[in-house]
Write an enzyme that holds these catalytic residues in place. Structure first.
Site, PDB file in Angstrom:
ATOM      1  N   GLU A 180       0.870  -1.179   0.000  1.00 54.86           N
ATOM      2  CA  GLU A 180       0.000   0.000   0.000  1.00 54.86           C
ATOM      3  C   GLU A 180       0.902   1.223   0.000  1.00 54.86           C
ATOM      4  O   GLU A 180       1.841   1.305   0.800  1.00 54.86           O
ATOM      5  CB  GLU A 180      -0.910   0.043   1.242  1.00 54.86           C
ATOM      6  CG  GLU A 180      -1.699   1.351   1.314  1.00 54.86           C
ATOM      7  CD  GLU A 180      -2.716   1.427   2.455  1.00 54.86           C
ATOM      8  OE1 GLU A 180      -2.761   0.514   3.299  1.00 54.86           O
ATOM      9  OE2 GLU A 180      -3.471   2.431   2.482  1.00 54.86           O
ATOM     10  N   ASN A 246      -4.610   4.777  -2.019  1.00 51.71           N
ATOM     11  CA  ASN A 246      -5.782   5.399  -1.391  1.00 51.71           C
ATOM     12  C   ASN A 246      -6.343   6.487  -2.299  1.00 51.71           C
ATOM     13  O   ASN A 246      -5.604   7.351  -2.765  1.00 51.71           O
ATOM     14  CB  ASN A 246      -5.393   6.025  -0.050  1.00 51.71           C
ATOM     15  CG  ASN A 246      -4.996   4.975   0.959  1.00 51.71           C
ATOM     16  OD1 ASN A 246      -5.832   4.258   1.482  1.00 51.71           O
ATOM     17  ND2 ASN A 246      -3.704   4.859   1.207  1.00 51.71           N
ATOM     18  N   GLU A 278      -8.119   1.912  -3.132  1.00 46.43           N
ATOM     19  CA  GLU A 278      -8.746   1.850  -1.805  1.00 46.43           C
ATOM     20  C   GLU A 278      -9.663   3.052  -1.599  1.00 46.43           C
ATOM     21  O   GLU A 278      -9.238   4.203  -1.671  1.00 46.43           O
ATOM     22  CB  GLU A 278      -7.678   1.836  -0.706  1.00 46.43           C
ATOM     23  CG  GLU A 278      -6.857   0.586  -0.692  1.00 46.43           C
ATOM     24  CD  GLU A 278      -6.056   0.426   0.601  1.00 46.43           C
ATOM     25  OE1 GLU A 278      -6.195   1.269   1.514  1.00 46.43           O
ATOM     26  OE2 GLU A 278      -5.299  -0.554   0.679  1.00 46.43           O
ATOM     27  N   ASP A 308     -11.815   0.408   2.339  1.00 46.15           N
ATOM     28  CA  ASP A 308     -10.826   0.657   3.390  1.00 46.15           C
ATOM     29  C   ASP A 308     -11.506   0.970   4.722  1.00 46.15           C
ATOM     30  O   ASP A 308     -12.655   1.402   4.747  1.00 46.15           O
ATOM     31  CB  ASP A 308      -9.972   1.865   2.961  1.00 46.15           C
ATOM     32  CG  ASP A 308      -8.605   1.877   3.619  1.00 46.15           C
ATOM     33  OD1 ASP A 308      -8.329   0.994   4.442  1.00 46.15           O
ATOM     34  OD2 ASP A 308      -7.818   2.782   3.290  1.00 46.15           O
ATOM     35  N   GLU A 365      -5.701  -4.865   8.824  1.00 50.49           N
ATOM     36  CA  GLU A 365      -4.691  -3.821   8.981  1.00 50.49           C
ATOM     37  C   GLU A 365      -4.337  -3.678  10.446  1.00 50.49           C
ATOM     38  O   GLU A 365      -5.199  -3.854  11.300  1.00 50.49           O
ATOM     39  CB  GLU A 365      -5.264  -2.474   8.551  1.00 50.49           C
ATOM     40  CG  GLU A 365      -5.468  -2.325   7.086  1.00 50.49           C
ATOM     41  CD  GLU A 365      -5.670  -0.858   6.756  1.00 50.49           C
ATOM     42  OE1 GLU A 365      -4.714  -0.258   6.257  1.00 50.49           O
ATOM     43  OE2 GLU A 365      -6.765  -0.329   7.005  1.00 50.49           O
TER      44      GLU A 365
HETATM   45  O1    G Z   1      -6.524   4.125   6.783  1.00 50.94           O
HETATM   46  P1    G Z   1      -5.541   3.466   5.940  1.00 50.94           P
HETATM   47  O2    G Z   1      -5.775   2.016   5.975  1.00 50.94           O
HETATM   48  O3    G Z   1      -5.403   3.911   4.556  1.00 50.94           O
HETATM   49  O4    G Z   1      -4.101   3.763   6.546  1.00 50.94           O
HETATM   50  C1    G Z   1      -3.202   2.871   6.978  1.00 50.94           C
HETATM   51  C2    G Z   1      -2.620   3.500   8.223  1.00 50.94           C
HETATM   52  O5    G Z   1      -2.346   2.506   9.182  1.00 50.94           O
HETATM   53  C3    G Z   1      -1.336   4.231   7.983  1.00 50.94           C
HETATM   54  O6    G Z   1      -1.410   5.383   8.777  1.00 50.94           O
HETATM   55  C4    G Z   1      -0.280   3.299   8.551  1.00 50.94           C
HETATM   56  O7    G Z   1       0.877   3.979   8.968  1.00 50.94           O
HETATM   57  C5    G Z   1      -1.043   2.692   9.715  1.00 50.94           C
HETATM   58  N1    G Z   1      -0.580   1.382  10.149  1.00 50.94           N
HETATM   59  C6    G Z   1      -0.126   0.382   9.367  1.00 50.94           C
HETATM   60  N2    G Z   1       0.205  -0.696  10.114  1.00 50.94           N
HETATM   61  C7    G Z   1      -0.058  -0.387  11.401  1.00 50.94           C
HETATM   62  C8    G Z   1       0.075  -1.099  12.629  1.00 50.94           C
HETATM   63  O8    G Z   1       0.492  -2.257  12.715  1.00 50.94           O
HETATM   64  N3    G Z   1      -0.311  -0.432  13.742  1.00 50.94           N
HETATM   65  C9    G Z   1      -0.780   0.839  13.726  1.00 50.94           C
HETATM   66  N4    G Z   1      -1.111   1.407  14.870  1.00 50.94           N
HETATM   67  N5    G Z   1      -0.923   1.535  12.588  1.00 50.94           N
HETATM   68  C10   G Z   1      -0.566   0.938  11.423  1.00 50.94           C
HETATM   69  O1    G Z   2       0.079   6.123   7.673  1.00 51.63           O
HETATM   70  P1    G Z   2      -0.897   6.940   7.437  1.00 51.63           P
HETATM   71  O2    G Z   2      -0.745   8.009   8.458  1.00 51.63           O
HETATM   72  O3    G Z   2      -0.205   7.264   6.151  1.00 51.63           O
HETATM   73  O4    G Z   2      -2.283   7.148   6.784  1.00 51.63           O
HETATM   74  C1    G Z   2      -3.298   7.874   7.399  1.00 51.63           C
HETATM   75  C2    G Z   2      -4.476   8.019   6.470  1.00 51.63           C
HETATM   76  O5    G Z   2      -4.162   8.824   5.350  1.00 51.63           O
HETATM   77  C3    G Z   2      -4.982   6.707   5.947  1.00 51.63           C
HETATM   78  O6    G Z   2      -6.362   6.661   6.203  1.00 51.63           O
HETATM   79  C4    G Z   2      -4.736   6.763   4.480  1.00 51.63           C
HETATM   80  O7    G Z   2      -5.824   6.204   3.782  1.00 51.63           O
HETATM   81  C5    G Z   2      -4.634   8.255   4.167  1.00 51.63           C
HETATM   82  N1    G Z   2      -3.690   8.421   3.076  1.00 51.63           N
HETATM   83  C6    G Z   2      -2.377   8.095   3.040  1.00 51.63           C
HETATM   84  N2    G Z   2      -1.845   8.347   1.830  1.00 51.63           N
HETATM   85  C7    G Z   2      -2.869   8.832   1.060  1.00 51.63           C
HETATM   86  C8    G Z   2      -2.967   9.260  -0.298  1.00 51.63           C
HETATM   87  O8    G Z   2      -2.028   9.209  -1.074  1.00 51.63           O
HETATM   88  N3    G Z   2      -4.198   9.706  -0.731  1.00 51.63           N
HETATM   89  C9    G Z   2      -5.285   9.733   0.079  1.00 51.63           C
HETATM   90  N4    G Z   2      -6.436  10.184  -0.409  1.00 51.63           N
HETATM   91  N5    G Z   2      -5.231   9.336   1.367  1.00 51.63           N
HETATM   92  C10   G Z   2      -4.034   8.881   1.849  1.00 51.63           C
HETATM   93 MN    MN Z   3      -5.630   2.500   3.086  1.00 47.86          MN
END
Ligand code: G
Ligand code: G
Ligand code: MN
Length: 410
Positions: A180, A246, A278, A308, A365
């Site tokens: 991702e 995303n 996503e 997501d 996740e």
């Molecule tokens: O909401 P979305 O699924 O797009 O974002 C994935 C988020 O989950 C990112 O911010 C990423 O850094 C975080 N993340 C990924 N793996 C883990 C984990 O094992 N624990 C926690 N707390 N956050 C995670």
């Molecule tokens: O690890 P993490 O803090 O990256 O992600 C936090 C949130 O930000 C997650 O819900 C993820 O879906 C969103 N995010 C991370 N990268 C992107 C991106 O490139 N585009 C969009 N729209 N959302 C993102």
């Molecule tokens: Mn995501």
């Protein structure tokens, strides 16, 4: 500053309708060197929050003359810089729900304490050494309220944005499934600004298109280069790899978006089927009919679609079955608490069951340890993502990670 001075800075404000409980808490807290105030009146409590700026508050959820949930909501509006502990004689599930709801309203929930509690339980929660970091985080994120569209434009022009990639692996056997891509903003003065903070700003200022453009171009190029290296190393038998991106709901509303995706794929020679878009539950369910058209067209073109943060929105099963998703991602809040929350395990099992019955792949996740992995495997989950497998890494770091995986990459 001496340790004693630091201790003296701890100010605990207590709101409880029961005098003995409040006084007992005061006595225990004072023993630990914490300065306390106690009131049975919500109005006094809020005056105290404003004037005395407590570092910690304890709120009783169940009080005859006022609603603890409303107190929490009102407290969240003030955005206080304090840890919050919730206590109540209500059942544990109600307490957990109240804690979650307050957390979602932005309060720094430090703990929940079912009544009756022992002095040592309370002392543990009041432990002076814990949780100060979250406190600091909150401060930095509040500074960012001042974030403007111009900052994002400047950031893009000055190359302050970059991408990190987090691996997804098969639940059984741990084989790599894909990555991702996550956007990062390293601001020269403000430090790292999390996407949760700037995506919404970009959406408000009409800049999400520019950000998505950056993500797609850079991530597609990286992924396409990676696929070529793997192919050169004859990794074909390892099965295809996927890249998850995303996508903001605003991009879906952009009439040029679909063609842009197709063109970007073609320009780097990636098949659309290698891409997993996503979308969050909340975004797609806002306009289920409009989404149905577009999502179906994207599937026909070969793109994979993932829902997501599943479990955090309000979509009904009926809406869900109509939309052509290929994957469902269980929100990390359930996965993080799976080992100690029966409720979370129930949600996880139901999501896996529902998704499988609809022919979807299920990704969990937020997998942070082997025990959670074991549980998810047992629960028949398909794919995993989380810090235990790997944290999001730069494109370069992924290559090093892959060699250590025995998946040969040049
Ligand atoms: O909401 P979305 O699924 O797009 O974002 C994935 C988020 O989950 C990112 O911010 C990423 O850094 C975080 N993340 C990924 N793996 C883990 C984990 O094992 N624990 C926690 N707390 N956050 C995670
Ligand atoms: O690890 P993490 O803090 O990256 O992600 C936090 C949130 O930000 C997650 O819900 C993820 O879906 C969103 N995010 C991370 N990268 C992107 C991106 O490139 N585009 C969009 N729209 N959302 C993102
Ligand atoms: Mn995501």
């Amino acid at each position: 500053m001496t340790a004693n001075n630091k201790q003296a800075e701890r100010r605990l404000l207590i709101l409880d309708d029961e005098k003995d409980i409040g006084q007992m808490i005061e006595a225990i807290a004072r023993d630990s060197g914490v300065v306390t105030r106690f009131t049975t009146d919500a109005e006094h409590f809020f005056v105290g929050v404003g004037d005395w700026t407590p570092t910690d508050v304890i709120i009783d959820l169940m009080m005859p003359d006022m609603d603890g949930v409303q107190v929490l909501r009102r407290l969240a509006k003030v955005e206080p810089d304090c840890r919050v502990i919730i206590i109540s004689g209500a059942g544990n599930r109600i307490l957990q729900a109240a804690g979650r709801s307050a957390g979602e309203h932005g309060l720094n929930i430090h703990g929940i304490l079912p009544k009756p509690f022992s002095p040592s339980q309370l002392r543990e929660l009041l432990d002076v050494s814990t949780s100060l970091t979250r406190h600091t985080n909150k401060k930095t994120s509040r500074d960012l309220v001042l974030l403007r569209g111009g900052d994002i434009e400047k950031g893009l022009a000055e190359k302050q944005f970059s991408l990190v990639y987090q691996p997804k692996v098969d639940c059984r056997g741990g084989k790599l499934n894909g990555f991702e891509v996550l956007l990062r903003w390293y601001h020269p003065e403000r430090g790292t600004i999390p996407p949760d903070r700037f995506i919404a700003v970009a959406e408000r200022y009409g800049l999400i298109g520019s950000l998505t453009d950056f993500v797609l171009k850079e991530a597609f190029a990286w992924f396409s280069a990676l696929m070529q290296r793997c192919r050169r190393n004859d990794q074909a038998e390892e099965g295809p790899l996927f890249l998850s991106v995303n996508i903001s709901s605003l991009s879906l509303e952009d009439p040029g978006f679909e063609q842009m995706l197709v063109d970007y794929c073609a320009s780097v020679g990636l098949p659309p089927s290698a891409l997993m878009l996503e979308l969050t539950e909340t975004n797609t369910m806002k306009d289920p009919t409009g989404s149905l058209d577009l999502l179906t067209r994207l599937r026909i073109k070969g793109f994979q679609l993932s829902i997501d943060d599943f479990g955090t929105g309000y979509s009904s099963m009926l809406q869900l079955v109509r939309l052509p998703f290929s994957e469902m991602k269980i929100d990390k809040s359930f996965v993080l608490s799976a080992l100690h929350s029966e409720e979370s395990r129930t949600v996880i099992k139901s999501i896996i069951d529902l998704g499988h019955n609809l022919g979807m792949t299920i990704t969990a996740e937020g997998v942070e340890n082997q025990a959670t992995w074991d549980y998810l495997q047992e629960a028949d989950c398909d794919l995993l993502q989380g810090f235990y497998i790997a944290e999001p890494m730069s494109g370069e770091a992924v290559l090093a990670w892959l060699t250590q995986l025995d998946l040969k990459v040049e």
